[in-house]
Motif scaffolding. Structure first.
Motif, PDB file in Angstrom:
ATOM      1  N   UNK B 119      39.745  45.193  54.385  1.00  0.00           N
ATOM      2  CA  UNK B 119      39.906  46.597  54.030  1.00  0.00           C
ATOM      3  C   UNK B 119      39.805  46.808  52.528  1.00  0.00           C
ATOM      4  N   UNK B 134      34.137  41.422  48.990  1.00  0.00           N
ATOM      5  CA  UNK B 134      34.974  41.295  47.796  1.00  0.00           C
ATOM      6  C   UNK B 134      36.009  42.398  47.831  1.00  0.00           C
ATOM      7  N   UNK B 135      37.251  41.995  47.638  1.00  0.00           N
ATOM      8  CA  UNK B 135      38.323  42.988  47.673  1.00  0.00           C
ATOM      9  C   UNK B 135      39.449  42.572  46.742  1.00  0.00           C
ATOM     10  N   UNK B 136      40.149  43.569  46.249  1.00  0.00           N
ATOM     11  CA  UNK B 136      41.250  43.298  45.338  1.00  0.00           C
ATOM     12  C   UNK B 136      42.501  42.918  46.112  1.00  0.00           C
ATOM     13  N   UNK B 137      43.270  41.992  45.553  1.00  0.00           N
ATOM     14  CA  UNK B 137      44.575  41.629  46.096  1.00  0.00           C
ATOM     15  C   UNK B 137      45.586  41.719  44.954  1.00  0.00           C
ATOM     16  N   UNK B 138      46.844  41.548  45.308  1.00  0.00           N
ATOM     17  CA  UNK B 138      47.920  41.559  44.309  1.00  0.00           C
ATOM     18  C   UNK B 138      47.800  42.779  43.395  1.00  0.00           C
ATOM     19  N   UNK B 139      47.627  43.929  44.010  1.00  0.00           N
ATOM     20  CA  UNK B 139      47.611  45.172  43.255  1.00  0.00           C
ATOM     21  C   UNK B 139      46.512  45.220  42.207  1.00  0.00           C
ATOM     22  N   UNK B 140      45.369  44.619  42.514  1.00  0.00           N
ATOM     23  CA  UNK B 140      44.251  44.711  41.587  1.00  0.00           C
ATOM     24  C   UNK B 140      44.215  43.592  40.565  1.00  0.00           C
ATOM     25  N   UNK B 141      45.182  42.656  40.638  1.00  0.00           N
ATOM     26  CA  UNK B 141      45.207  41.584  39.637  1.00  0.00           C
ATOM     27  C   UNK B 141      44.269  40.447  39.999  1.00  0.00           C
ATOM     28  N   UNK B 142      43.890  40.372  41.277  1.00  0.00           N
ATOM     29  CA  UNK B 142      43.002  39.303  41.761  1.00  0.00           C
ATOM     30  C   UNK B 142      41.860  39.933  42.548  1.00  0.00           C
ATOM     31  N   UNK B 143      40.657  39.393  42.360  1.00  0.00           N
ATOM     32  CA  UNK B 143      39.514  39.806  43.168  1.00  0.00           C
ATOM     33  C   UNK B 143      39.169  38.623  44.069  1.00  0.00           C
ATOM     34  N   UNK B 144      39.197  38.844  45.370  1.00  0.00           N
ATOM     35  CA  UNK B 144      38.967  37.743  46.310  1.00  0.00           C
ATOM     36  C   UNK B 144      37.678  37.976  47.073  1.00  0.00           C
ATOM     37  N   UNK B 145      36.962  36.873  47.345  1.00  0.00           N
ATOM     38  CA  UNK B 145      35.807  36.929  48.244  1.00  0.00           C
ATOM     39  C   UNK B 145      36.285  36.383  49.583  1.00  0.00           C
ATOM     40  N   UNK B 146      36.170  37.199  50.633  1.00  0.00           N
ATOM     41  CA  UNK B 146      36.625  36.743  51.942  1.00  0.00           C
ATOM     42  C   UNK B 146      35.446  36.694  52.908  1.00  0.00           C
ATOM     43  N   UNK B 251      50.176  49.994  41.218  1.00  0.00           N
ATOM     44  CA  UNK B 251      50.322  49.016  42.300  1.00  0.00           C
ATOM     45  C   UNK B 251      51.140  49.560  43.461  1.00  0.00           C
TER      46      UNK B 251
END
Lengths: 260, 322
Positions: B119, B134-146, B251
């Motif tokens: 999401x 690609x989506x942000x995690x940890x309130x925008x502090x991390x960008x993750x590729x899932x 956040x």
């Protein structure tokens, strides 16, 4: 009223987050861990409903050993009992896997109402609450900022873009919280003392009748984590006075950045 | 399973939300990469005419679920129709906007269909026919590729993150039979603030923070009006009761990615920065030259916002009249 709160322990929102050596998780050593802020609203709302209607508030959490602290905090706020699902396979689950585990745990308990945070501020999935409701075949309403319960029916005010929508659902149901629902109380010292004696069960997936192997292939897998592109920025606009600075800013926004 | 993409549209009144054009455009790109086609699913009441417009943004087929029971979004009724369409169409990918509707709907569908969900994605790519998001995690502090697996694969797209392309699709309109059954959730009423643009959807956001000093946001509102922008707020401004919760950027509030974000009297706490640092251009006005917001801002003005912001408003007005 039997109320269940789905609660997760997360890094405090003022934490600086660093990527671990494996590249797919964060460094957890120096973090301050707290109850997910949206779950704190869920605990508070559950306590208020119990205070008005009587009943029991049960906290259900998936987490490692240290997640006990988050449950104890919720018990110190006034919740009655806790269940911690502590199993390596559960910790590796994706959002839907977590929902399946929580649905199995909740399915072993009596419930009239389930309250969850709209999202956890770590993985930001916005998924677990409605997915648990779907798996339990009960209605769900997300992003609730106000609710009233009357005669087995709950009326929820749900926030949407530019306003709110009022919806009604029969119990049992699940709703998720939005900031503005309430102001969570602090745990009092007597509350903290009492919390130590409140029941807190720890369960494995096997205790929930689940097979750990069913969770070994999550449908969503993190392949890589990176820090968002660092903003360089930092151009301070000089000028003799506010008017000169404002004029230069608007010129730059128009001619250089081309955003206005 | 087909190689097709299903885009679930969303309208506000008689027009599609902007994010709908974004998901149609992205859906078209994905369908082309998969060698499949793009189908748009439009749900609502009296929407058949609106639905036809999806063809201008690449939809090869348009399914209109036009029924009184779908006049207002409710999770069960919408999820029921979508699950039925997904069952008969077997799309490889289902895409919708990461709006309050899209996130709610997809969460429920993921459980019903036992399907992968990513999401609030900001970029999508295909690898061996599987989605990488690609989506942000940890309130925008991390960008993750899932990586998503299984079928179908569900994604919601963050508003303002993806480019809109007008590409004609065949736009063949078909109707979907709707049987909402006996929904358990009942719509009572909707209370909308008229003319208010939500900060998540706005192209420009002007926000005020603690430096506003009180609930009078008139200088910020005047600039926002001139820029046709939405008004946001920092957590401290919301905590003080100066602005409603729905305006909070950060956040524990909303994450925004407008093309221009103007921070007035906001020092730049890490939780706030997490909520706005994916904006394309950031402007900060603050009297404290040491405020952390300046390290993130493309353009900064050190000064009293009550002097500076009205001047900016005047300059924007001049620019528009020139």
């Amino acid at each position: 009223m039997e109320i269940i709160v789905l609660l997760k322990q997360v890094p405090a929102t003022d934490s600086l987050v660093a990527i671990a050596d494996d590249g797919v998780s964060i460094k957890t050593d120096d973090l301050n861990w707290v109850i997910n802020p949206y779950d704190e609203f869920a605990v508070e709302e559950a306590l208020r409903i119990r205070e008005a209607q009587g009943g029991t508030v049960t906290i259900v959490t998936i987490g490692p050993d240290k997640a006990v602290e988050a449950i104890r905090t919720a018990l110190a706020m006034g919740a009655d009992k806790g269940v911690l699902i502590n199993d390596p396979a559960a910790l590796a689950a994706d959002g839907l896997g977590a929902a399946r585990i929580l649905a199995a745990a909740v399915g072993q308990l009596p419930y009239d109402l389930i309250i969850a945070g709209q999202r956890a501020v770590d993985d930001e999935n916005f998924q677990v609450g409605p997915a648990v409701a779907e798996l339990l075949n009960i209605p769900s309403i997300t992003l609730v900022i106000q609710e009233e319960i009357n005669d087995g029916t709950i009326r929820c005010h749900r926030t949407v873009e530019g306003g709110t929508v009022v919806l009604e659902s029969p119990l049992p149901m699940l709703f998720t919280t939005q900031r503005g629902l309430n102001e969570p109380r602090y745990a009092s010292l007597p509350g903290v003392m009492k919390a130590k004696k409140k029941p807190l069960d720890t369960k494995t997936l096997a205790d929930l009748g689940l097979d750990a192997g069913d969770f070994s292939q999550p449908l969503v897998r993190i392949q890589a984590m990176r820090l968002p592109p660092e903003r360089t920025g930092g151009r301070i606009i000089d000028g003799d006075d506010a008017a000169a600075k404002a004029a230069e800013l608007v010129r730059l926004l128009h001619e250089e950045a081309k955003v206005i | 399973m087909s190689q097709n993409v299903l885009a679930i549209t969303e309208q506000a009144g008689d027009h599609f939300r902007k994010v709908t054009y974004e998901i149609l455009s992205e859906g078209k790109r994905l369908a082309a990469a998969l060698g499949g086609s793009l189908t748009a699913l439009v749900l609502g009441s009296g929407i058949t005419e609106l639905a036809a417009g999806a063809g201008e943004y690449g939809a090869d087929r348009i399914l209109a679920a036009d029924d009184d029971t779908l006049a207002e979004y409710t999770t069960e009724a919408y999820a029921g129709v979508c699950a039925g369409v997904i069952d008969s169409e077997s799309p490889a990918i289902v895409i919708t906007g990461a709006s309050t509707q899209g996130k709610d709907l997809m969460a429920r569908l993921s459980a019903r269909l036992n399907a992968a969900l990513a999401t609030d994605c900001v970029a999508l790519a295909l690898e061996d026919g599987q989605l990488m998001a690609s989506r942000y995690m940890y309130g925008g502090k991390i960008l993750a590729d899932v990586r998503l697996s299984g079928s179908p694969q569900l994604v919601t797209i963050r508003p303002n993150a993806m480019a809109v392309e007008k590409t004609a699709g065949e736009g063949k309109l078909e109707t979907v039979a709707v049987d909402a059954g006996e929904p358990r959730i009942r719509f009572i009423e909707k209370k909308m603030e008229t003319g208010k643009v939500d900060i998540t959807e706005a192209d420009i956001v002007v926000s005020g923070g603690r430096g506003m000093g009180g609930p009078d946001f008139s200088v910020v509102e005047a600039l926002a009006a001139e820029l046709e922008a939405a008004v946001g707020a920092s957590r401290s401004a919301v905590d003080e009761g100066w602005r409603p919760f729905s305006d909070q950027v950060g956040q524990t509030g909303k994450v925004v990615s407008p093309s221009l974000y103007v921070a007035c009297g906001i020092s730049g706490a890490i939780q706030h920065l997490a909520g706005m640092s994916s904006s394309k251009v950031i402007v900060a006005v603050n009297k404290d030259a040491e405020a952390p917001i300046f390290a993130k801002a493309d353009y900064g003005i050190v000064g009293d916002l009550f002097e500076v912001v009205p001047r900016i408003t005047e300059e924007v007005k001049k620019l528009k009249n020139s």
